[in-house]
Each structure stands twice: as structure tokens, then as C-alpha cells.
Design an enzyme around this catalytic site. Structure first.
Site, PDB file in Angstrom:
ATOM      1  N   ASP A  10       0.855  -1.203   0.000  1.00  0.00           N
ATOM      2  CA  ASP A  10       0.000   0.000   0.000  1.00  0.00           C
ATOM      3  C   ASP A  10       0.891   1.253   0.000  1.00  0.00           C
ATOM      4  OD1 ASP A  10      -0.846   0.532   3.540  1.00  0.00           O
ATOM      5  OD2 ASP A  10       0.938  -0.401   2.643  1.00  0.00           O
ATOM      6  N   HIS A 241       9.495  -0.093   9.135  1.00  0.00           N
ATOM      7  CA  HIS A 241       8.522  -1.180   9.258  1.00  0.00           C
ATOM      8  C   HIS A 241       8.586  -2.137   8.047  1.00  0.00           C
ATOM      9  CE1 HIS A 241       6.633   0.736  12.703  1.00  0.00           C
ATOM     10  NE2 HIS A 241       6.337   1.811  12.006  1.00  0.00           N
TER      11      HIS A 241
HETATM   12  O1  RIB Z   1       2.325  -0.205  10.951  1.00  0.00           O
HETATM   13  C1  RIB Z   1       3.174   0.053   9.866  1.00  0.00           C
HETATM   14  C2  RIB Z   1       2.555  -0.414   8.578  1.00  0.00           C
HETATM   15  O2  RIB Z   1       1.396   0.348   8.271  1.00  0.00           O
HETATM   16  C3  RIB Z   1       3.496  -0.225   7.376  1.00  0.00           C
HETATM   17  O3  RIB Z   1       3.228  -1.214   6.426  1.00  0.00           O
HETATM   18  C4  RIB Z   1       3.104   1.107   6.839  1.00  0.00           C
HETATM   19  O4  RIB Z   1       3.388   1.237   5.440  1.00  0.00           O
HETATM   20  C5  RIB Z   1       1.623   1.063   7.059  1.00  0.00           C
HETATM   21  O5  RIB Z   1       1.041   0.350   5.967  1.00  0.00           O
HETATM   22 CA    CA Z   2       2.838  -0.608   4.088  1.00  0.00          CA
END
Ligand code: RIB
Ligand code: CA
Length: 315
Positions: A10, A241
Site C-alpha cells: 500500500d 517497518h
Molecule cells: O504499521 C506500519 C505499517 O502500516 C506499514 O506497512 C506502513 O506502510 C503502514 O502500511
Molecule cells: Ca505498508
């Protein structure tokens, strides 16, 4: 021998970092990007996925558009306060010249798995709606997939989207519970480890200073993301992340894991919380009985992961 992966994404600023890492790795073959709503609406995340591949000179890689909303609830809306209204920071990237393929994300995942049984690793770094849809349409999918390495969840630490839930799981808890309950090898790269993996300002400067088109994109995107993270988390830098999943796929030994079944809360104010069993399965309460073990990342060698991220982005 390269490892074939599909990134379900995303994009999303940290998604962009993860995608550029994967494209730069000689050990990975990115079979395709499948897009999902989350950080931004599906139209935006799909356009951004196409644009990121164009920026990297890899428009040969297909993009399959996926879900615009969760399987059993309403879309919570874009996280534009984190990723900007265009999903990649304040600046809108140029509209892509390419288009998604005809098949949707779930179909692309299944046909790719059928073409290489047992070889493909799925790397979902957004809400798990596309994977859940693929499982519902094709119950034999798990036996055709090598591993699923998920950015999502929070086993022993608080959430980030809510006090209890991490953003990707929070966006579609029902989908996540289906994915964690299917009979395939799942590794959860959650906040338990991603909150330890921080790109500091010096590294950001090296990553955005290489003069490449990718660096130019990241220059605007990372500075936008940094403002939010430093304000909310009170740290000097940005959380890696999504990039953590690519690091896990390449060097799993940098992570410590525990095996445990996981349930996802779908009710009340704890909706989206990932609950590991963390006790012998013969003492499992009913909700965890019969569920497969998930490989949960609990600790990480953050310094080595950051070295790997920088090595792939800077060269
Ligand atoms: O919590 C972090 C996640 O949420 C990552 O994938 C960031 O891109 C959002 O999608
Ligand atoms: Ca993401």
C-alpha cells in the site's frame, strides 16, 4: 539462485523503501507488486506502485490491482497524516505511463503460485485483504506457497494505529485472522521488532544523496515521514517497518523468533490486536485450538538490519 517474491503493498513511504530494497537485491526476483488500500486509497497505491517501478526502471514487473476495502468492514481511510495525501509524501509523483495487468491481486498471487509450486514467497506489507481474498477463492493456495513474511501485528508491545493494534492488521482484522489461521508458513515481522529498526538522519542523508531517481523520490518522502514519526514517537529518525520484511527474507538469522498460534481480535476496542498463545498448545483455550504456529519475530539485530537496508539502497 534468486528467490521469487510477490510484494503486496500500500505505497506508502516505507513501502517504497522496501520495494527499492527488493529491486536492488541480486538475491530476489520480484515477480510482481499487488496493491491494496491502506496508507492511501487503492487508486493512489496502485498508481504509486506503477510509478515506483518506473522510477526504478523496472516497468517490466507487473502490477496487479487489489482490494479497495476490507473483507468485512469499512475502509478506515487513508493515513495521509503519515504518508501525505498522495501516499509518498507531500509531492505527487508523476502519473505513471504504465497500467496494471488485467488480473486482480488475488488472481495474480494464485496464478504465480501455480506456475512455481512451493517456490513463491508472499511479502504483504499492507492490510491482508488480498491474501485473505486469494485464500477464500483458492483454498489450495497455502500448499503452493513457500512462505508468507508479513509486516504487521504486535505480539508483546502496544499498537501504533490504536493503543492495541498495528496499522496493517487494524485495517482488516478479519482478513488477518484468516491469513494467520491458514496452513502455510507465516512469519510475523511486527512492531515487536520494527520499532527497534530506525533509519537515523545520517543514514537518510546517505540514502537520499546518491543522485538516483529512487533517491530523489525518497528525499521528499522520507523528510515528510520523519516529521510525523519524530513528532509522535519522539525519536530521531524513521521506523523501517516494511523494509524489515525484506531484511528478514534475505537474512532471517538477524531476527529471533518464537513459534505460537496467533488469533486476531475482531471485537471492541482491542480490534486488530494480534494475540499469541505463548503456552503449550495442550493448554490452549478454545480460540487458539487447532491453529497453526506462526513464526513471531520478538528480537532483532537492528544495527545489522540497518546496514543491510543501507547497503541495498546506497550500493
Ligand atoms: O504499521 C506500519 C505499517 O502500516 C506499514 O506497512 C506502513 O506502510 C503502514 O502500511
Ligand atoms: Ca505498508
Amino acid at each position: 539462485m534468486t528467490r521469487p517474491i510477490i510484494i503486496d503493498t500500500d505505497p506508502g513511504i516505507d513501502d517504497a523503501v522496501a520495494i527499492f530494497m527488493a529491486l536492488a537485491s541480486p538475491d530476489l526476483e520480484v515477480l510482481g507488486l499487488t496493491t491494496v488500500y491502506g496508507n492511501a486509497k487503492i487508486e493512489v497505491t496502485t498508481s504509486n506502485a506503477l510509478a515506483l517501478l518506473e522510477i526504478a526502471g523496472r516497468s517490466d514487473i507487473p502490477v496487479a490491482r487489489g482490494a479497495s476495502r476490507p473483507i468485512a468492514s469499512d475502509y478506515l481511510g487513508p493515513a495521509d497524516f503519515v504518508h501525505g495525501e498522495h501516499g509518498l509524501g507531500q509531492r505527487k509523483v508523476a502519473d505513471p505511463k504504465t497500467s496494471p495487468i488485467k488480473d486482480d491481486a488475488a488472481e495474480f498471487i494464485y496464478t504465480s503460485a501455480l506456475a512455481s509450486p512451493g517456490k513463491v514467497t508472499l511479502v504483504p506489507i499492507g492490510p491482508l485483504t488480498n491474501l485473505a481474498t486469494a485464500l477464500q477463492r483458492h483454498p489450495d493456495l497455502p500448499e503452493l506457497i513457500d512462505e508468507v513474511v508479513i509486516m504487521g501485528g504486535n505480539a508483546l508491545v502496544p499498537g501504533n494505529a490504536t493503543p492495541t493494534a498495528e496499522a496493517n492488521i487494524n485495517n482488516d482484522p478479519e482478513a488477518a485472522d484468516l491469513v494467520f489461521g491458514a496452513d502455510w508458513a507465516v512469519t510475523m515481522v511486527g512492531l515487536d521488532v520494527t520499532h527497534d529498526i530506525i533509519m537515523d538522519h545520517a543514514c537518510m542523508g546517505r540514502v537520499t544523496g546518491t543522485g538516483t531517481a529512487q533517491a530523489q523520490l525518497l528525499d521528499g518522502a522520507l523528510s515528510f515521514y520523519r516529521e510525523f514519526v519524530e513528532q509522535v514517537a519522539g525519536i530521531e529518525g524513521i521506523f523501517m517497518h516494511d523494509p524489515a520484511t525484506i531484511a528478514y527474507v534475505l537474512n532471517p538469522e538477524l531476527f529471533t523468533t518464537v513459534a505460537s498460534p496467533v488469533r486476531v481480535e475482531t471485537e471492541s476496542f482491542s480490534r486488530g490486536k494480534t494475540w499469541p498463545l505463548l503456552r503449550p498448545t495442550d493448554m490452549a483455550p478454545e480460540a487458539w485450538q487447532g491453529r497453526p504456529n506462526i513464526n513471531i519475530c520478538t528480537e532483532v539485530n537492528a544495527v545489522e538490519v540497518m546496514n543491510l537496508i543501507e547497503e541495498l539502497l546506497v550500493g
